[in-house]
Motif scaffolding. Sequence first.
Motif, short mmCIF file in Angstrom:
data_model
loop_
_atom_site.label_atom_id
_atom_site.label_comp_id
_atom_site.label_asym_id
_atom_site.label_seq_id
_atom_site.Cartn_x
_atom_site.Cartn_y
_atom_site.Cartn_z
N LEU A 163 84.37 22.57 -6.64
CA LEU A 163 83.64 21.32 -6.45
C LEU A 163 83.35 21.09 -4.98
O LEU A 163 82.24 20.69 -4.60
CB LEU A 163 84.45 20.15 -7.02
CG LEU A 163 83.80 18.76 -6.90
CD1 LEU A 163 82.46 18.74 -7.64
CD2 LEU A 163 84.72 17.69 -7.43
N GLY A 164 84.34 21.37 -4.12
CA GLY A 164 84.14 21.22 -2.68
C GLY A 164 83.03 22.13 -2.17
O GLY A 164 82.18 21.71 -1.38
N ALA B 114 77.60 19.31 -12.01
CA ALA B 114 78.14 18.10 -11.38
C ALA B 114 77.72 17.97 -9.92
O ALA B 114 77.48 16.85 -9.43
CB ALA B 114 79.66 18.10 -11.48
N ALA B 115 77.64 19.10 -9.20
CA ALA B 115 77.36 19.05 -7.77
C ALA B 115 76.02 18.38 -7.43
O ALA B 115 75.98 17.52 -6.55
CB ALA B 115 77.42 20.45 -7.16
N PRO B 116 74.90 18.74 -8.11
CA PRO B 116 73.65 18.05 -7.79
C PRO B 116 73.70 16.55 -8.07
O PRO B 116 73.14 15.76 -7.31
CB PRO B 116 72.63 18.74 -8.71
CG PRO B 116 73.22 20.08 -8.99
CD PRO B 116 74.70 19.84 -9.06
N VAL B 117 74.39 16.16 -9.16
CA VAL B 117 74.47 14.74 -9.50
C VAL B 117 75.32 14.00 -8.47
O VAL B 117 74.88 13.02 -7.85
CB VAL B 117 75.07 14.55 -10.91
CG1 VAL B 117 75.21 13.06 -11.21
CG2 VAL B 117 74.19 15.22 -11.96
N LEU B 118 76.56 14.48 -8.27
CA LEU B 118 77.45 13.84 -7.30
C LEU B 118 76.92 13.96 -5.88
O LEU B 118 76.96 13.01 -5.10
CB LEU B 118 78.85 14.46 -7.38
CG LEU B 118 79.69 14.15 -8.63
CD1 LEU B 118 80.98 14.93 -8.60
CD2 LEU B 118 79.97 12.66 -8.71
N GLY B 119 76.43 15.18 -5.56
CA GLY B 119 75.92 15.41 -4.21
C GLY B 119 74.75 14.52 -3.88
O GLY B 119 74.67 13.96 -2.79
N GLY B 120 73.80 14.38 -4.84
CA GLY B 120 72.64 13.54 -4.61
C GLY B 120 73.03 12.07 -4.40
O GLY B 120 72.51 11.41 -3.50
N ILE B 121 73.96 11.59 -5.21
CA ILE B 121 74.41 10.19 -5.10
C ILE B 121 75.16 9.96 -3.78
O ILE B 121 74.87 9.03 -3.03
CB ILE B 121 75.31 9.82 -6.29
CG1 ILE B 121 74.49 9.84 -7.59
CG2 ILE B 121 75.93 8.43 -6.09
CD1 ILE B 121 75.33 9.67 -8.84
N LEU B 122 76.14 10.86 -3.52
CA LEU B 122 76.98 10.69 -2.33
C LEU B 122 76.20 10.89 -1.04
O LEU B 122 76.44 10.21 -0.04
CB LEU B 122 78.17 11.65 -2.39
CG LEU B 122 79.18 11.38 -3.51
CD1 LEU B 122 80.26 12.46 -3.55
CD2 LEU B 122 79.82 10.00 -3.34
N TYR B 123 75.26 11.87 -1.04
CA TYR B 123 74.47 12.13 0.16
C TYR B 123 73.67 10.89 0.55
O TYR B 123 73.55 10.54 1.73
CB TYR B 123 73.54 13.31 -0.08
CG TYR B 123 72.74 13.73 1.14
CD1 TYR B 123 73.29 14.56 2.11
CD2 TYR B 123 71.42 13.30 1.31
CE1 TYR B 123 72.55 14.94 3.22
CE2 TYR B 123 70.68 13.68 2.41
CZ TYR B 123 71.24 14.50 3.37
OH TYR B 123 70.51 14.89 4.47
N GLY B 124 73.10 10.22 -0.46
CA GLY B 124 72.33 9.02 -0.19
C GLY B 124 73.20 7.84 0.21
O GLY B 124 72.79 7.00 1.00
N MET B 125 74.44 7.79 -0.33
CA MET B 125 75.30 6.63 -0.09
C MET B 125 76.11 6.75 1.21
O MET B 125 76.24 5.79 1.96
CB MET B 125 76.26 6.44 -1.27
CG MET B 125 75.60 6.00 -2.55
SD MET B 125 76.77 5.90 -3.93
CE MET B 125 77.95 4.72 -3.29
N GLY C 279 93.30 24.03 -9.14
CA GLY C 279 92.89 24.47 -7.80
C GLY C 279 91.45 24.95 -7.78
O GLY C 279 90.70 24.67 -6.84
N GLN C 280 91.04 25.65 -8.86
CA GLN C 280 89.66 26.11 -8.98
C GLN C 280 88.69 24.93 -9.04
O GLN C 280 87.64 24.94 -8.39
CB GLN C 280 89.52 26.95 -10.25
CG GLN C 280 90.02 28.38 -10.11
CD GLN C 280 89.02 29.24 -9.41
OE1 GLN C 280 88.00 29.63 -9.96
NE2 GLN C 280 89.29 29.54 -8.16
N ILE C 281 89.04 23.93 -9.83
CA ILE C 281 88.18 22.75 -9.96
C ILE C 281 87.97 22.10 -8.60
O ILE C 281 86.83 21.79 -8.20
CB ILE C 281 88.80 21.72 -10.94
CG1 ILE C 281 88.83 22.30 -12.36
CG2 ILE C 281 88.02 20.41 -10.92
CD1 ILE C 281 89.58 21.44 -13.36
#
Length: 418
Positions: A26-27, A155-166, A20-22
């Motif tokens: 992450l959210g 993880a957030a900057p990596v995933l966030g940067g990719i997903l925000y652009g996509m 649940g924490q993960i």
Amino acid sequence: MEFQITRKGFSKDFNLMVVGQIISILGSALLRFALSLYVLDITGRADLFAVLFAISSIPILLAPLGGAIADRFNRRNLMVLFDFVSSVIVFIFLFWLISDSSSIVFIGIVMVLLSLVSAMYTPAVMASIPVLVEEEKLEQANGIVNGIQALSGVAAPVLGGILYGMIGLKVLVVISGVLFFLSALLEMFITIPFNQREQDGHIIPTLINDLKEGFSYVLKQSFIFKCMILAALLNLLLTPLFVVGVPIILRVTMQSSDTLYGIAMGLIDFATILGALSMGYFAKKMGINNLYIWIFVTALLIVPMAISVMPIMLTIGYYPSYIVFVISTLLIAMIITVISIYVITIVQKETPNENLGKVMAIIIAVSQCMAPIGQILYGLLFEVFSSKIYVPILIIGVFMVILALATNRILRFEERNN
């Protein structure tokens, strides 16, 4: 209420809480990163977002209230409620986005509300860990929870940067809201022991009295009070070093490229995660009587960090200075993570369950409030000694030696008294 803890591993309830924490962290991390990019996109001004971030950090001062609530109500239900409230806030924000609004003020309100919920949420989690795991595994359990928090920061900057652009902000907001909702659903299956305490009168004066009781308990319990001061001083001295000092040294003093700067910062994050997740191993080697040694080793590692930015070292070449600086920084990050988790753990072991939430929240609030003070002091020091950047680093080392000696004297005396 009965609960089971397996001998070979952690209980089902602790494992569910970790998952649940993960999901929840992450959210939250994805949303914060996406909002940072969104504010920069619509305004082009980083200073506005800096102000928003500063304002959104204020609710951490209300963490003790969250601790009082965590000690008064069922902690499992609180986790479910807080994640559900976060989900509602996020989806309200989504409807606002769909209407093509772009108010910076509203974004600030959303960030403050989510930060407020987080300030209430964290004490409930920290107070639940000691009742879900065996005492000999408490350090490892705290390491796992802290490791998850550190990992989300990577993880957030990596995933966030990719997903925000996509996929854009709106879809990211949907993902964040769904993650909060899934976390709330998952937490409904957790069983956390809870004994209903008698309540005299209305809940508001009851919580105020609980808060007074929590502060009084911390002040009267000499050992816990000294641990809180130790945590606060470590946060004052070392957290700003990584937030302010390391970026300045890498980018300004060493003039590192974007790639080498990114590698160094990524490795530091990895060292923090490694320190947290290896807590189970280090816990066997740590004790109150040798805690000062760990702090002293940290002070010694500051010396090569200072040497790496001395003019004579910089004239030798970029890479020798860079390698020495990064290695010493990684070791410091790992050791300070281990020390911080250990201090939290010994406080948890010394605190009765009915006061766990308040005590954890007070320590978190006090220690985290020291970091901004340190950042201001570091900014001034690094500005004054901009041509001799090794001087403020050595000053930090001297203070760490003093802290190590004080820790040896005070905590060893406390151990003899116990």
